[in-house]
Scaffold this motif. Structure first.
Motif, mmCIF file in Angstrom:
data_model
loop_
_atom_site.group_PDB
_atom_site.id
_atom_site.type_symbol
_atom_site.label_atom_id
_atom_site.label_comp_id
_atom_site.label_asym_id
_atom_site.label_seq_id
_atom_site.Cartn_x
_atom_site.Cartn_y
_atom_site.Cartn_z
ATOM 1 N N LEU A 104 -15.165 5.993 -24.599
ATOM 2 C CA LEU A 104 -13.970 6.844 -24.665
ATOM 3 C C LEU A 104 -12.883 6.377 -23.706
ATOM 4 O O LEU A 104 -11.700 6.373 -24.050
ATOM 5 C CB LEU A 104 -14.330 8.295 -24.341
ATOM 6 C CG LEU A 104 -15.060 9.078 -25.413
ATOM 7 C CD1 LEU A 104 -15.388 10.480 -24.893
ATOM 8 C CD2 LEU A 104 -14.264 9.172 -26.690
ATOM 9 N N TYR A 160 -21.195 6.536 -23.593
ATOM 10 C CA TYR A 160 -20.222 7.325 -24.352
ATOM 11 C C TYR A 160 -18.915 7.443 -23.572
ATOM 12 O O TYR A 160 -17.826 7.228 -24.116
ATOM 13 C CB TYR A 160 -20.802 8.702 -24.657
ATOM 14 C CG TYR A 160 -19.898 9.587 -25.473
ATOM 15 C CD1 TYR A 160 -19.772 9.389 -26.842
ATOM 16 C CD2 TYR A 160 -19.174 10.600 -24.873
ATOM 17 C CE1 TYR A 160 -18.938 10.198 -27.606
ATOM 18 C CE2 TYR A 160 -18.343 11.417 -25.625
ATOM 19 C CZ TYR A 160 -18.232 11.205 -26.983
ATOM 20 O OH TYR A 160 -17.403 12.003 -27.725
ATOM 21 N N LYS A 161 -19.017 7.766 -22.295
ATOM 22 C CA LYS A 161 -17.827 7.886 -21.453
ATOM 23 C C LYS A 161 -17.100 6.552 -21.341
ATOM 24 O O LYS A 161 -15.873 6.497 -21.416
ATOM 25 C CB LYS A 161 -18.204 8.411 -20.065
ATOM 26 C CG LYS A 161 -16.990 8.607 -19.170
ATOM 27 C CD LYS A 161 -17.345 9.292 -17.889
ATOM 28 C CE LYS A 161 -16.220 9.452 -16.914
ATOM 29 N NZ LYS A 161 -14.883 9.122 -17.286
#
Length: 77
Positions: free
Chosen positions: A53, A49-50
């Motif tokens: 992003l 997820y990081k």
């Protein structure tokens, strides 16, 4: 006016850019292990997820336009 985003490699080589970027910057191999999730934009772990992003915009900026992209766009309208 219509505005669209190419999310499935119709007019750009996003998947190639994404694979190249992941291979270059994923030092521990964790993101590569979840490549299908990264390609789908469906992060399965906090680190994926990081990564998404932090890096999707960079990846989209380096994706190359496909040779016949203008023909694909014209045929759509």
């Amino acid at each position: 006016m219509r505005i669209g985003i190419d999310i499935d490699d119709v007019i750009t080589d996003t998947s190639v850019a994404m694979k190249d970027y992941v291979i270059k910057y994923d030092k521990d191999g964790e993101i590569q292990a979840h490549m299908v999730d990264v390609m789908r934009g469906d992060p399965s772990t906090p680190s994926v997820y990081k990564f998404c992003l932090d890096n999707y915009l960079k990846i989209f900026k380096i994706a190359k336009v496909k040779e016949n992209a203008s023909k694909v766009i014209r045929s759509s309208y």
